[in-house]
Design a protein around this motif. Structure first.
Motif, PDB file in Angstrom:
ATOM      1  N   SER A  51     -17.409   1.658  31.197  1.00  0.00           N
ATOM      2  CA  SER A  51     -17.613   2.708  32.208  1.00  0.00           C
ATOM      3  C   SER A  51     -18.682   2.325  33.224  1.00  0.00           C
ATOM      4  O   SER A  51     -19.512   1.448  32.989  1.00  0.00           O
ATOM      5  N   THR A  52     -18.648   3.011  34.355  1.00  0.00           N
ATOM      6  CA  THR A  52     -19.699   2.918  35.374  1.00  0.00           C
ATOM      7  C   THR A  52     -20.401   4.263  35.399  1.00  0.00           C
ATOM      8  O   THR A  52     -19.756   5.309  35.546  1.00  0.00           O
ATOM      9  N   VAL A  53     -21.715   4.251  35.257  1.00  0.00           N
ATOM     10  CA  VAL A  53     -22.471   5.492  35.066  1.00  0.00           C
ATOM     11  C   VAL A  53     -23.658   5.555  36.022  1.00  0.00           C
ATOM     12  O   VAL A  53     -24.018   4.576  36.672  1.00  0.00           O
ATOM     13  N   GLY A  54     -24.266   6.727  36.065  1.00  0.00           N
ATOM     14  CA  GLY A  54     -25.415   6.938  36.930  1.00  0.00           C
ATOM     15  C   GLY A  54     -26.691   6.331  36.381  1.00  0.00           C
ATOM     16  O   GLY A  54     -26.767   5.900  35.220  1.00  0.00           O
ATOM     17  N   VAL A  55     -27.726   6.332  37.223  1.00  0.00           N
ATOM     18  CA  VAL A  55     -28.979   5.638  36.901  1.00  0.00           C
ATOM     19  C   VAL A  55     -29.780   6.301  35.793  1.00  0.00           C
ATOM     20  O   VAL A  55     -30.714   5.710  35.258  1.00  0.00           O
ATOM     21  N   GLY A  56     -29.419   7.542  35.428  1.00  0.00           N
ATOM     22  CA  GLY A  56     -30.160   8.229  34.378  1.00  0.00           C
ATOM     23  C   GLY A  56     -29.535   8.121  33.002  1.00  0.00           C
ATOM     24  O   GLY A  56     -30.055   8.687  32.036  1.00  0.00           O
ATOM     25  N   MET A  57     -28.447   7.361  32.883  1.00  0.00           N
ATOM     26  CA  MET A  57     -27.681   7.365  31.635  1.00  0.00           C
ATOM     27  C   MET A  57     -28.355   6.561  30.535  1.00  0.00           C
ATOM     28  O   MET A  57     -28.497   5.334  30.642  1.00  0.00           O
ATOM     29  N   PRO A  58     -28.782   7.211  29.451  1.00  0.00           N
ATOM     30  CA  PRO A  58     -29.257   6.442  28.292  1.00  0.00           C
ATOM     31  C   PRO A  58     -28.064   5.982  27.475  1.00  0.00           C
ATOM     32  O   PRO A  58     -26.938   6.445  27.680  1.00  0.00           O
ATOM     33  N   PHE A  59     -28.295   5.056  26.565  1.00  0.00           N
ATOM     34  CA  PHE A  59     -27.273   4.783  25.552  1.00  0.00           C
ATOM     35  C   PHE A  59     -27.657   5.636  24.361  1.00  0.00           C
ATOM     36  O   PHE A  59     -28.719   5.450  23.761  1.00  0.00           O
ATOM     37  N   SER A  60     -26.805   6.588  24.013  1.00  0.00           N
ATOM     38  CA  SER A  60     -27.110   7.552  22.966  1.00  0.00           C
ATOM     39  C   SER A  60     -26.096   7.414  21.840  1.00  0.00           C
ATOM     40  O   SER A  60     -24.888   7.406  22.079  1.00  0.00           O
ATOM     41  N   ILE A  61     -26.594   7.300  20.619  1.00  0.00           N
ATOM     42  CA  ILE A  61     -25.716   7.147  19.464  1.00  0.00           C
ATOM     43  C   ILE A  61     -26.091   8.193  18.421  1.00  0.00           C
ATOM     44  O   ILE A  61     -27.259   8.372  18.078  1.00  0.00           O
ATOM     45  N   ARG A  62     -25.068   8.897  17.930  1.00  0.00           N
ATOM     46  CA  ARG A  62     -25.255   9.919  16.890  1.00  0.00           C
ATOM     47  C   ARG A  62     -24.552   9.440  15.618  1.00  0.00           C
ATOM     48  O   ARG A  62     -23.394   9.030  15.668  1.00  0.00           O
TER      49      ARG A  62
ATOM     50  N   ASP B  44     -25.539  10.656  36.291  1.00  0.00           N
ATOM     51  CA  ASP B  44     -26.327  11.028  37.469  1.00  0.00           C
ATOM     52  C   ASP B  44     -27.418  12.026  37.065  1.00  0.00           C
ATOM     53  O   ASP B  44     -27.256  12.798  36.110  1.00  0.00           O
ATOM     54  N   VAL B  45     -28.510  12.001  37.789  1.00  0.00           N
ATOM     55  CA  VAL B  45     -29.651  12.864  37.485  1.00  0.00           C
ATOM     56  C   VAL B  45     -29.653  14.085  38.397  1.00  0.00           C
ATOM     57  O   VAL B  45     -29.447  13.967  39.607  1.00  0.00           O
ATOM     58  N   VAL B  46     -29.890  15.243  37.785  1.00  0.00           N
ATOM     59  CA  VAL B  46     -30.101  16.491  38.529  1.00  0.00           C
ATOM     60  C   VAL B  46     -31.473  17.017  38.137  1.00  0.00           C
ATOM     61  O   VAL B  46     -31.721  17.319  36.962  1.00  0.00           O
ATOM     62  N   VAL B  47     -32.371  17.105  39.106  1.00  0.00           N
ATOM     63  CA  VAL B  47     -33.738  17.565  38.857  1.00  0.00           C
ATOM     64  C   VAL B  47     -33.861  19.006  39.343  1.00  0.00           C
ATOM     65  O   VAL B  47     -33.524  19.311  40.488  1.00  0.00           O
ATOM     66  N   VAL B  48     -34.342  19.881  38.463  1.00  0.00           N
ATOM     67  CA  VAL B  48     -34.571  21.276  38.839  1.00  0.00           C
ATOM     68  C   VAL B  48     -36.071  21.516  38.906  1.00  0.00           C
ATOM     69  O   VAL B  48     -36.812  21.148  37.984  1.00  0.00           O
ATOM     70  N   LYS B  49     -36.503  22.124  40.002  1.00  0.00           N
ATOM     71  CA  LYS B  49     -37.922  22.444  40.142  1.00  0.00           C
ATOM     72  C   LYS B  49     -38.081  23.879  40.645  1.00  0.00           C
ATOM     73  O   LYS B  49     -37.131  24.493  41.148  1.00  0.00           O
ATOM     74  N   ASN B  50     -39.299  24.395  40.480  1.00  0.00           N
ATOM     75  CA  ASN B  50     -39.672  25.730  40.973  1.00  0.00           C
ATOM     76  C   ASN B  50     -38.907  26.863  40.309  1.00  0.00           C
ATOM     77  O   ASN B  50     -38.763  27.946  40.871  1.00  0.00           O
ATOM     78  N   SER B  51     -38.425  26.632  39.095  1.00  0.00           N
ATOM     79  CA  SER B  51     -37.845  27.709  38.305  1.00  0.00           C
ATOM     80  C   SER B  51     -38.951  28.341  37.466  1.00  0.00           C
ATOM     81  O   SER B  51     -39.994  27.722  37.233  1.00  0.00           O
ATOM     82  N   ASP B  52     -38.723  29.550  36.997  1.00  0.00           N
ATOM     83  CA  ASP B  52     -39.741  30.236  36.194  1.00  0.00           C
ATOM     84  C   ASP B  52     -39.594  29.946  34.702  1.00  0.00           C
ATOM     85  O   ASP B  52     -40.224  30.602  33.877  1.00  0.00           O
ATOM     86  N   ASP B  53     -38.778  28.991  34.354  1.00  0.00           N
ATOM     87  CA  ASP B  53     -38.622  28.614  32.959  1.00  0.00           C
ATOM     88  C   ASP B  53     -39.411  27.342  32.656  1.00  0.00           C
ATOM     89  O   ASP B  53     -39.975  26.711  33.560  1.00  0.00           O
ATOM     90  N   ALA B  54     -39.424  26.956  31.381  1.00  0.00           N
ATOM     91  CA  ALA B  54     -40.140  25.760  30.956  1.00  0.00           C
ATOM     92  C   ALA B  54     -39.328  24.506  31.298  1.00  0.00           C
ATOM     93  O   ALA B  54     -38.209  24.579  31.807  1.00  0.00           O
ATOM     94  N   THR B  55     -39.929  23.350  31.017  1.00  0.00           N
ATOM     95  CA  THR B  55     -39.220  22.082  31.195  1.00  0.00           C
ATOM     96  C   THR B  55     -38.264  21.880  30.029  1.00  0.00           C
ATOM     97  O   THR B  55     -38.614  22.145  28.873  1.00  0.00           O
ATOM     98  N   VAL B  56     -37.067  21.435  30.337  1.00  0.00           N
ATOM     99  CA  VAL B  56     -36.058  21.229  29.302  1.00  0.00           C
ATOM    100  C   VAL B  56     -36.556  20.239  28.248  1.00  0.00           C
ATOM    101  O   VAL B  56     -37.259  19.272  28.565  1.00  0.00           O
TER     102      VAL B  56
END
Length: 414
Positions: A168-179, A384-396
């Motif tokens: 696959s071709t993936v975005g710059v934020g993609m980790p390799f994740s194994i469960r 791909d990375v989506v950054v959310v800022k200025n919300s009233d919730d905590a950091t994910v």
């Protein structure tokens, strides 16, 4: 006057001459017999010494080095790690080869003093191996030893399911994740069996989330065009007591263009950037008060052209059940998406109205490729990375989705 010799004297002279010759011959024969006979014991002793000398010479040609191999030749049900060892006494190992039935070599290292060899990795389960080892003594004479054995066939096994997919071709934020299908109690052994290689080279480290998930990533987002190859050499790894891996697989993927989108929950906008330059700004709606959207860096882990969203699955009871949500991209395991919204009215760009997702204007059925939700969906990759800022919730939380970027590099490596 002629004087004639007396015939008697002449006969005596000839007789004495004949006897003298005979005596000389007899003496010589006696000496020869004496030499052979006397030399029978003397010469026999000499031959024994020669034989002993020859045997000693042969012995000196044999190496004094002694090669030992564990497990013993013909052993069955051998454990896949901690058993295989090769050693040398009265000499130093110069060569050790361990191969399976297909001729695949097992890497290993001879100790600096030449006294031992140990494998660099575990062995596969249910596999026959052959060992060939050579050592030299102090005089440079070689000794060799050959052996074979078969490793155990485990009753209990585990595998790992992973993302992204091979090829696959993936975005710059993609980790390799194994469960893993079983909880791991020997994480160091399992992690050692997984290698990550990149081109261009970059330091990649693994981090465990609980005992059944292992993610790998670099310190910063991947560089565009990076080639990543992951070798899962899990076959034979004892992940927990009596439970062995049964998986050997190579996974390769490529990092695509650098796209990062920034959602401002107070401005109700999302700026899509590529290589740091804004290519588009879209109007959004995020989580309303009490249902605020997580802040932080989130990675798209799944894309669904249409999906059902039911509040009961995320703890919101029967507040909503929408069976045809279009253009949905998952951001967290807990149910946060960036998706098309055809019921939001004028909320986009004006106020926050969702239950925590990021909404983009869409049409019912998702047929219009010109709407903001369709545009974003079609221009996005898994990773791909989506950054959310200025919300009233905590950091994910870093483990909520593929969102390890919200953890410092120091903590990640720890």
């Amino acid at each position: 006057m002629n004087v004639r010799p007396i015939s008697g004297a002449s006969v005596d002279a000839r007789g004495r001459g004949t006897k003298g010759v005979r005596a000389l011959i007899l003496g010589a024969l006696l000496l020869a017999v004496t030499a052979c006979g006397g030399g029978g014991s003397g010469s026999g002793s000499g031959d024994a010494k020669a034989e002993q000398g020859g045997s000693a010479a042969a012995e000196t040609k044999q190496s004094e080095a002694v090669v030992s191999i564990t497990p013993k030749d013909g052993a069955k049900s051998v454990d896949t790690s901690g058993v295989l060892k090769v050693s040398a006494g009265k000499g130093k190992l110069t060569e050790v080869q361990v191969k399976d039935a297909k001729g695949t070599a097992i890497a290993g290292k001879i100790a600096a003093d030449g006294a031992s060899w140990t494998p660099s990795t575990h062995l596969a389960s249910g596999t026959k191996y052959s060992v060939h080892a050579i050592a030299k003594d102090s005089k440079g004479r070689t000794a060799a030893e050959d052996s074979s054995f078969t490793t155990l066939t485990p009753k209990n096994t585990f595998i790992g399911t992973f993302t992204p997919e091979d090829g696959s071709t993936v975005g710059v934020g993609m980790p390799f994740s194994i469960r893993f299908t079983r909880g791991i109690t020997s994480p160091e052994d399992v992690e050692k069996a997984i290698t990550v290689k990149t081109s261009p080279a970059v330091d990649v480290e693994g981090h465990w989330f609980g005992n059944d998930r292992l993610d790998f990533r670099p310190e910063q987002y991947w560089k565009e065009g990076t080639k990543v190859t992951v070798d899962l050499n899990l076959n034979g790894v004892e992940g927990r007591d009596g439970v062995y891996g049964k998986q050997n697989k190579t996974v390769s993927f490529t990092i695509g263009r650098n796209q990062v989108s920034v959602v401002d929950a107070k401005k109700h906008t999302m700026k899509i950037t590529q290589d740091g330059k804004t290519i588009k700004t879209l109007k959004v709606t995020t989580g309303k008060p009490g249902y605020d959207t997580w802040n932080g860096q989130m990675v798209i882990s799944e894309k669904l052209a249409v999906t059902r969203m039911n509040g009961e699955t995320v703890g919101y009871g029967g507040e909503y059940d929408i069976k045809d949500v279009p253009h949905a991209a998952r951001l967290t395991d807990s149910g946060t998406f960036i998706h098309g919204n055809y019921w939001g009215g004028d909320a986009f760009g004006n106020y926050n109205a969702s239950h925590g997702c990021v909404g983009l204007r869409d049409v019912k059925g998702g047929y219009d490729s010109g709407v903001p939700a369709a545009w974003f969906f079609n221009h996005s990759l898994i990773g791909d990375v989506v950054v959310v800022k200025n919300s009233d919730d905590a950091t994910v939380a870093p483990e909520n989705g593929l969102n390890g970027w919200n953890m410092s590099w120091e903590k990640w490596k720890a």
